[in-house]
Write a protein that holds these residues in place. Structure first.
Motif, PDB file in Angstrom:
ATOM      1  N   GLY A  36       0.777  -1.225   0.000  1.00 20.43           N
ATOM      2  CA  GLY A  36       0.000   0.000   0.000  1.00 20.43           C
ATOM      3  C   GLY A  36       0.809   1.275   0.000  1.00 20.43           C
ATOM      4  N   HIS A  37       2.136   1.165  -0.140  1.00 23.92           N
ATOM      5  CA  HIS A  37       2.978   2.353  -0.148  1.00 23.92           C
ATOM      6  C   HIS A  37       3.057   2.957  -1.547  1.00 23.92           C
ATOM      7  N   GLN A  38       3.224   4.273  -1.588  1.00 19.54           N
ATOM      8  CA  GLN A  38       3.457   4.969  -2.850  1.00 19.54           C
ATOM      9  C   GLN A  38       4.954   5.014  -3.083  1.00 19.54           C
ATOM     10  N   VAL A  39       5.408   4.501  -4.221  1.00 26.19           N
ATOM     11  CA  VAL A  39       6.827   4.300  -4.456  1.00 26.19           C
ATOM     12  C   VAL A  39       7.336   5.209  -5.560  1.00 26.19           C
ATOM     13  N   THR A  40       8.494   5.797  -5.298  1.00 27.10           N
ATOM     14  CA  THR A  40       9.273   6.472  -6.330  1.00 27.10           C
ATOM     15  C   THR A  40      10.588   5.730  -6.450  1.00 27.10           C
ATOM     16  N   GLY A  41      10.878   5.196  -7.635  1.00 25.74           N
ATOM     17  CA  GLY A  41      12.121   4.477  -7.866  1.00 25.74           C
ATOM     18  C   GLY A  41      13.067   5.291  -8.719  1.00 25.74           C
ATOM     19  N   VAL A  42      14.355   5.224  -8.405  1.00 24.87           N
ATOM     20  CA  VAL A  42      15.379   5.951  -9.161  1.00 24.87           C
ATOM     21  C   VAL A  42      16.492   4.984  -9.519  1.00 24.87           C
ATOM     22  N   ASP A  43      16.895   5.009 -10.783  1.00 29.21           N
ATOM     23  CA  ASP A  43      18.006   4.180 -11.229  1.00 29.21           C
ATOM     24  C   ASP A  43      18.707   4.886 -12.375  1.00 29.21           C
ATOM     25  N   LEU A  44      20.012   4.657 -12.473  1.00 25.38           N
ATOM     26  CA  LEU A  44      20.815   5.315 -13.499  1.00 25.38           C
ATOM     27  C   LEU A  44      20.655   4.666 -14.877  1.00 25.38           C
ATOM     28  N   ALA A  45      20.193   3.435 -14.920  1.00 18.44           N
ATOM     29  CA  ALA A  45      20.125   2.684 -16.172  1.00 18.44           C
ATOM     30  C   ALA A  45      18.723   2.771 -16.770  1.00 18.44           C
ATOM     31  N   PRO A  46      18.578   3.363 -17.944  1.00 23.44           N
ATOM     32  CA  PRO A  46      17.247   3.498 -18.563  1.00 23.44           C
ATOM     33  C   PRO A  46      16.531   2.168 -18.769  1.00 23.44           C
ATOM     34  N   ARG A  47      17.272   1.120 -19.130  1.00 24.62           N
ATOM     35  CA  ARG A  47      16.607  -0.166 -19.359  1.00 24.62           C
ATOM     36  C   ARG A  47      16.092  -0.768 -18.063  1.00 24.62           C
ATOM     37  N   MET A  48      16.815  -0.548 -16.966  1.00 28.96           N
ATOM     38  CA  MET A  48      16.312  -0.975 -15.662  1.00 28.96           C
ATOM     39  C   MET A  48      15.004  -0.256 -15.343  1.00 28.96           C
ATOM     40  N   ILE A  49      14.962   1.028 -15.603  1.00 29.06           N
ATOM     41  CA  ILE A  49      13.753   1.803 -15.343  1.00 29.06           C
ATOM     42  C   ILE A  49      12.598   1.301 -16.205  1.00 29.06           C
ATOM     43  N   ASP A  50      12.869   0.979 -17.466  1.00 32.55           N
ATOM     44  CA  ASP A  50      11.815   0.437 -18.331  1.00 32.55           C
ATOM     45  C   ASP A  50      11.238  -0.850 -17.754  1.00 32.55           C
ATOM     46  N   LEU A  51      12.112  -1.724 -17.257  1.00 34.30           N
ATOM     47  CA  LEU A  51      11.652  -2.983 -16.675  1.00 34.30           C
ATOM     48  C   LEU A  51      10.855  -2.744 -15.393  1.00 34.30           C
ATOM     49  N   ALA A  52      11.307  -1.786 -14.590  1.00 36.83           N
ATOM     50  CA  ALA A  52      10.585  -1.474 -13.356  1.00 36.83           C
ATOM     51  C   ALA A  52       9.200  -0.908 -13.660  1.00 36.83           C
ATOM     52  N   ARG A  53       9.126  -0.031 -14.637  1.00 33.69           N
ATOM     53  CA  ARG A  53       7.822   0.521 -15.016  1.00 33.69           C
ATOM     54  C   ARG A  53       6.872  -0.568 -15.493  1.00 33.69           C
TER      55      ARG A  53
END
Length: 215
Positions: free
Chosen positions: A74-91
């Motif tokens: 139930g938490h609202q999450v903000t994720g930060v990563d330097l790698a664009p492909r990692m961010i794509d996978l997280a999204r």
């Protein structure tokens, strides 16, 4: 990458995390695909994160496995990563959930100060050249009464790398109102195997009445 630094550490590692992204979740403690490993991390996060829905900043979030567990609580999450492909996978992993993922450096994430109840960081701090300065900055991202949840360790025997628990707790002592150290090496469920190196979590709580410029 078992026991290594998570993606998004920025300075201190020359690994191409975009190239590593496709296989990143193959490690048991990265992808959390094994139900027992996933349940073990979920249980720890239940202990480390607030019970009430909170704003959680996951730095060096990788593919978002811990972000997903936090979101499921139930938490609202903000994720930060330097790698664009990692961010794509997280999204993709958290599609449809109350979560935002940003490309950025964990040292200086692209977020405002005193916005979060929790800063969650796993296997990132050890690779940074000035962890004391980074910790002070991360404390400034927390609201009064917030907490740092840091999962770290020391890996390897011939040329060990990492940050020992006693060093990290000493760095946090002047910054936090309370510091709780939790050994993790003896819980094989977290790693998908038995481990012999030093692995631990530190939960550091900020003072409720912290000043407007952080502790």
């Amino acid at each position: 990458m078992s026991g290594g630094v998570s993606s998004g550490a920025g300075v201190g590692t020359d690994i191409d995390w975009d190239a590593e992204s496709a296989a990143f979740d193959d490690e048991p403690d990265h992808g959390l695909r094994d139900p027992e490993v996933r349940a073990a991390w979920a249980a720890r996060l239940r202990e480390w994160l607030p019970k009430a829905p909170s704003d959680v900043l996951d730095l060096g979030c990788g593919t978002g496995s811990l972000s997903l567990l936090a979101s499921e609580r139930g938490h609202q999450v903000t994720g930060v990563d330097l790698a664009p492909r990692m961010i794509d996978l997280a999204r993709a992993k958290l599609a449809g959930r109350d979560a935002v993922f940003l490309i950025g450096d964990a040292v200086a994430p692209p977020v405002g100060e005193q916005r979060f109840d929790v800063v969650l960081v796993r296997h990132v701090l050890w690779a940074l050249p000035d962890p004391g300065r980074v910790l002070r900055h991360w404390c400034g991202l927390l609201r009064p009464g917030g907490r740092l949840v840091l999962v770290e360790g020391v890996w390897g025997t011939v040329s060990p790398v990492g940050i020992p628990a006693d060093r990290l707790t000493a760095l946090l002592a002047p910054l936090a109102a309370d510091v709780h150290l939790e050994p993790l090496s003896d819980d094989a469920r977290l790693w998908g195997r038995e481990v012999a190196d030093e692995r631990y979590a530190v939960v550091a709580g900020m003072a409720e009445m912290a000043g407007t410029h952080g502790p």
